[in-house]
Motif scaffolding. Sequence first.
Motif, PDB file in Angstrom:
ATOM      1  N   PHE A  48       0.859  -1.176   0.000  1.00 10.02           N
ATOM      2  CA  PHE A  48       0.000   0.000   0.000  1.00 10.02           C
ATOM      3  C   PHE A  48       0.897   1.229   0.000  1.00 10.02           C
ATOM      4  CE2 PHE A  48      -2.563  -3.257   2.104  1.00 10.02           C
ATOM      5  CZ  PHE A  48      -3.814  -3.099   1.530  1.00 10.02           C
ATOM      6  N   VAL A  49       0.637   2.175  -0.877  1.00  7.74           N
ATOM      7  CA  VAL A  49       1.363   3.440  -0.902  1.00  7.74           C
ATOM      8  C   VAL A  49       0.349   4.540  -0.569  1.00  7.74           C
ATOM      9  CG1 VAL A  49       2.732   5.053  -2.276  1.00  7.74           C
ATOM     10  CG2 VAL A  49       3.014   2.577  -2.595  1.00  7.74           C
ATOM     11  N   GLY A  50       0.509   5.122   0.599  1.00  5.91           N
ATOM     12  CA  GLY A  50      -0.404   6.171   1.035  1.00  5.91           C
ATOM     13  C   GLY A  50      -0.167   7.491   0.327  1.00  5.91           C
ATOM     14  N   ASP A  51       1.102   7.783   0.058  1.00 10.09           N
ATOM     15  CA  ASP A  51       1.503   9.021  -0.606  1.00 10.09           C
ATOM     16  C   ASP A  51       2.764   8.719  -1.391  1.00 10.09           C
ATOM     17  OD1 ASP A  51       2.993  11.608  -0.925  1.00 10.09           O
ATOM     18  OD2 ASP A  51       1.270  12.395   0.188  1.00 10.09           O
ATOM     19  N   LEU A  52       2.835   9.212  -2.598  1.00  5.68           N
ATOM     20  CA  LEU A  52       4.010   8.927  -3.440  1.00  5.68           C
ATOM     21  C   LEU A  52       5.299   9.487  -2.854  1.00  5.68           C
ATOM     22  CD1 LEU A  52       2.558   9.394  -7.036  1.00  5.68           C
ATOM     23  CD2 LEU A  52       3.091   7.255  -5.835  1.00  5.68           C
ATOM     24  N   ASP A  53       5.198  10.451  -1.946  1.00  2.00           N
ATOM     25  CA  ASP A  53       6.385  11.005  -1.307  1.00  2.00           C
ATOM     26  C   ASP A  53       6.836  10.182  -0.100  1.00  2.00           C
ATOM     27  OD1 ASP A  53       6.619  13.112  -3.127  1.00  2.00           O
ATOM     28  OD2 ASP A  53       5.297  14.405  -1.936  1.00  2.00           O
ATOM     29  N   ASP A  54       6.043   9.198   0.310  1.00  2.00           N
ATOM     30  CA  ASP A  54       6.432   8.328   1.424  1.00  2.00           C
ATOM     31  C   ASP A  54       7.642   7.492   1.020  1.00  2.00           C
ATOM     32  OD1 ASP A  54       4.306   9.257   2.898  1.00  2.00           O
ATOM     33  OD2 ASP A  54       3.090   7.438   2.669  1.00  2.00           O
ATOM     34  N   PRO A  55       8.507   7.180   1.977  1.00  2.00           N
ATOM     35  CA  PRO A  55       9.643   6.319   1.658  1.00  2.00           C
ATOM     36  C   PRO A  55       9.168   4.924   1.233  1.00  2.00           C
ATOM     37  CG  PRO A  55       9.708   7.036   3.966  1.00  2.00           C
ATOM     38  CD  PRO A  55       8.469   7.601   3.361  1.00  2.00           C
ATOM     39  N   VAL A  56       9.967   4.294   0.415  1.00  2.00           N
ATOM     40  CA  VAL A  56       9.680   2.930  -0.031  1.00  2.00           C
ATOM     41  C   VAL A  56       9.759   2.014   1.186  1.00  2.00           C
ATOM     42  CG1 VAL A  56      10.537   1.051  -1.483  1.00  2.00           C
ATOM     43  CG2 VAL A  56      10.513   3.392  -2.357  1.00  2.00           C
ATOM     44  N   SER A  57       8.753   1.146   1.363  1.00  2.00           N
ATOM     45  CA  SER A  57       8.662   0.330   2.568  1.00  2.00           C
ATOM     46  C   SER A  57       9.328  -1.044   2.441  1.00  2.00           C
ATOM     47  CB  SER A  57       7.189   0.148   2.965  1.00  2.00           C
ATOM     48  OG  SER A  57       6.468  -0.516   1.946  1.00  2.00           O
ATOM     49  N   SER A  58       9.681  -1.456   1.221  1.00  2.00           N
ATOM     50  CA  SER A  58      10.278  -2.782   1.029  1.00  2.00           C
ATOM     51  C   SER A  58      10.773  -2.920  -0.412  1.00  2.00           C
ATOM     52  CB  SER A  58       9.235  -3.879   1.298  1.00  2.00           C
ATOM     53  OG  SER A  58       8.219  -3.815   0.304  1.00  2.00           O
ATOM     54  N   GLU A  59      11.487  -4.004  -0.664  1.00  2.00           N
ATOM     55  CA  GLU A  59      11.902  -4.287  -2.040  1.00  2.00           C
ATOM     56  C   GLU A  59      10.688  -4.524  -2.924  1.00  2.00           C
ATOM     57  OE1 GLU A  59      14.979  -7.228  -2.460  1.00  2.00           O
ATOM     58  OE2 GLU A  59      16.185  -6.305  -0.886  1.00  2.00           O
ATOM     59  N   ALA A  60       9.656  -5.146  -2.379  1.00  2.00           N
ATOM     60  CA  ALA A  60       8.427  -5.354  -3.144  1.00  2.00           C
ATOM     61  C   ALA A  60       7.790  -4.013  -3.503  1.00  2.00           C
ATOM     62  CB  ALA A  60       7.446  -6.218  -2.355  1.00  2.00           C
ATOM     63  N   ASP A  61       7.790  -3.087  -2.571  1.00  2.00           N
ATOM     64  CA  ASP A  61       7.266  -1.744  -2.821  1.00  2.00           C
ATOM     65  C   ASP A  61       8.061  -1.092  -3.960  1.00  2.00           C
ATOM     66  OD1 ASP A  61       6.392   0.921  -2.738  1.00  2.00           O
ATOM     67  OD2 ASP A  61       6.704   1.157  -0.590  1.00  2.00           O
ATOM     68  N   ALA A  62       9.379  -1.195  -3.908  1.00  2.00           N
ATOM     69  CA  ALA A  62      10.206  -0.612  -4.974  1.00  2.00           C
ATOM     70  C   ALA A  62       9.880  -1.249  -6.320  1.00  2.00           C
ATOM     71  CB  ALA A  62      11.686  -0.787  -4.646  1.00  2.00           C
ATOM     72  N   SER A  63       9.729  -2.564  -6.345  1.00  2.00           N
ATOM     73  CA  SER A  63       9.371  -3.250  -7.596  1.00  2.00           C
ATOM     74  C   SER A  63       8.034  -2.756  -8.123  1.00  2.00           C
ATOM     75  CB  SER A  63       9.304  -4.760  -7.390  1.00  2.00           C
ATOM     76  OG  SER A  63      10.567  -5.311  -7.164  1.00  2.00           O
ATOM     77  N   MET A  64       7.073  -2.583  -7.222  1.00  2.00           N
ATOM     78  CA  MET A  64       5.760  -2.104  -7.650  1.00  2.00           C
ATOM     79  C   MET A  64       5.849  -0.682  -8.192  1.00  2.00           C
ATOM     80  SD  MET A  64       2.184  -1.579  -5.587  1.00  2.00           S
ATOM     81  CE  MET A  64       2.636   0.023  -4.935  1.00  2.00           C
ATOM     82  N   ARG A  65       6.561   0.179  -7.471  1.00  2.00           N
ATOM     83  CA  ARG A  65       6.650   1.576  -7.903  1.00  2.00           C
ATOM     84  C   ARG A  65       7.379   1.726  -9.234  1.00  2.00           C
ATOM     85  NH1 ARG A  65       6.987   5.705  -2.778  1.00  2.00           N
ATOM     86  NH2 ARG A  65       6.073   4.306  -1.213  1.00  2.00           N
ATOM     87  N   LEU A  66       8.233   0.774  -9.555  1.00  2.00           N
ATOM     88  CA  LEU A  66       8.907   0.823 -10.853  1.00  2.00           C
ATOM     89  C   LEU A  66       7.925   0.672 -12.015  1.00  2.00           C
ATOM     90  CD1 LEU A  66      12.203  -1.173 -10.179  1.00  2.00           C
ATOM     91  CD2 LEU A  66      11.988   1.256 -10.778  1.00  2.00           C
ATOM     92  N   THR A  67       6.725   0.173 -11.733  1.00  2.00           N
ATOM     93  CA  THR A  67       5.722   0.050 -12.790  1.00  2.00           C
ATOM     94  C   THR A  67       5.050   1.386 -13.086  1.00  2.00           C
ATOM     95  OG1 THR A  67       3.849  -0.510 -11.347  1.00  2.00           O
ATOM     96  CG2 THR A  67       5.252  -2.342 -12.096  1.00  2.00           C
ATOM     97  N   PHE A  68       5.239   2.383 -12.213  1.00  2.00           N
ATOM     98  CA  PHE A  68       4.647   3.703 -12.430  1.00  2.00           C
ATOM     99  C   PHE A  68       5.500   4.470 -13.433  1.00  2.00           C
ATOM    100  CE2 PHE A  68       3.487   3.933  -7.589  1.00  2.00           C
ATOM    101  CZ  PHE A  68       2.700   2.805  -7.719  1.00  2.00           C
ATOM    102  N   GLU A  69       4.870   5.303 -14.213  1.00  2.00           N
ATOM    103  CA  GLU A  69       5.615   6.148 -15.134  1.00  2.00           C
ATOM    104  C   GLU A  69       6.354   7.234 -14.360  1.00  2.00           C
ATOM    105  OE1 GLU A  69       3.423   7.762 -18.393  1.00  2.00           O
ATOM    106  OE2 GLU A  69       2.342   5.880 -18.700  1.00  2.00           O
ATOM    107  N   ASP A  70       7.580   7.524 -14.782  1.00  2.00           N
ATOM    108  CA  ASP A  70       8.369   8.620 -14.228  1.00  2.00           C
ATOM    109  C   ASP A  70       8.638   8.492 -12.727  1.00  2.00           C
ATOM    110  OD1 ASP A  70       8.412   9.861 -16.758  1.00  2.00           O
ATOM    111  OD2 ASP A  70       6.466  10.778 -16.349  1.00  2.00           O
ATOM    112  N   VAL A  71       8.783   7.277 -12.227  1.00  2.00           N
ATOM    113  CA  VAL A  71       9.090   7.068 -10.815  1.00  2.00           C
ATOM    114  C   VAL A  71      10.373   6.272 -10.705  1.00  2.00           C
ATOM    115  CG1 VAL A  71       8.328   5.986  -8.675  1.00  2.00           C
ATOM    116  CG2 VAL A  71       6.687   7.179 -10.094  1.00  2.00           C
ATOM    117  N   ASP A  72      11.272   6.741  -9.860  1.00  2.00           N
ATOM    118  CA  ASP A  72      12.536   6.055  -9.608  1.00  2.00           C
ATOM    119  C   ASP A  72      12.655   5.865  -8.098  1.00  2.00           C
ATOM    120  OD1 ASP A  72      15.002   4.868  -9.920  1.00  2.00           O
ATOM    121  OD2 ASP A  72      16.072   6.758 -10.117  1.00  2.00           O
TER     122      ASP A  72
END
Length: 154
Positions: free
Chosen positions: A127-151
């Motif tokens: 769950f990502v409450g806010d895009l500015d929140d820190p990444v909570s896990s490697e799974a979170d990072a993998s998921m966020r990589l599916t978003f456009e323009d997100v690193d």
Amino acid sequence: MTELDWSTPEGLAAIEAHLAGRIEGWRSPVAWAVGISPATSSPEWVFPHVNTPGGTHGLSAVVLATVLGHEGGSETLTVSHADLEAAVDSLAPAEAAADRSHPNLVAWREVLHELEGNPFREAVAVFVGDLDDPVSSEADASMRLTFEDVDPVL
């Protein structure tokens, strides 16, 4: 709530509001998904469906949050086979709204199938409450990589 109408958009919205009202301080996540650990040596988690920012699948999010005891914000939670079965069972009545797609149900059933086929794999809910929140896990990072323009940075 006396009568649950799973067959109309208005009914689904009412059910979502009812469930959300039972979680103190609930805010729908900006993005979220159920993922499964890789079947290979790849470090990337597999997400059959990602609810990206701007999505409209709030009922699925609040159903999953209810099952997992998630109260909101950014978090990665382990999802057991039993948890995911309960989420599928809880959301399945929404298929009565045949004019709507149900990509989360399809994804959750796919993850259940994968877990049954390989019990060494693990499932998580991100769950990502806010895009500015820190990444909570490697799974979170993998998921966020599916978003456009997100690193994402761990």
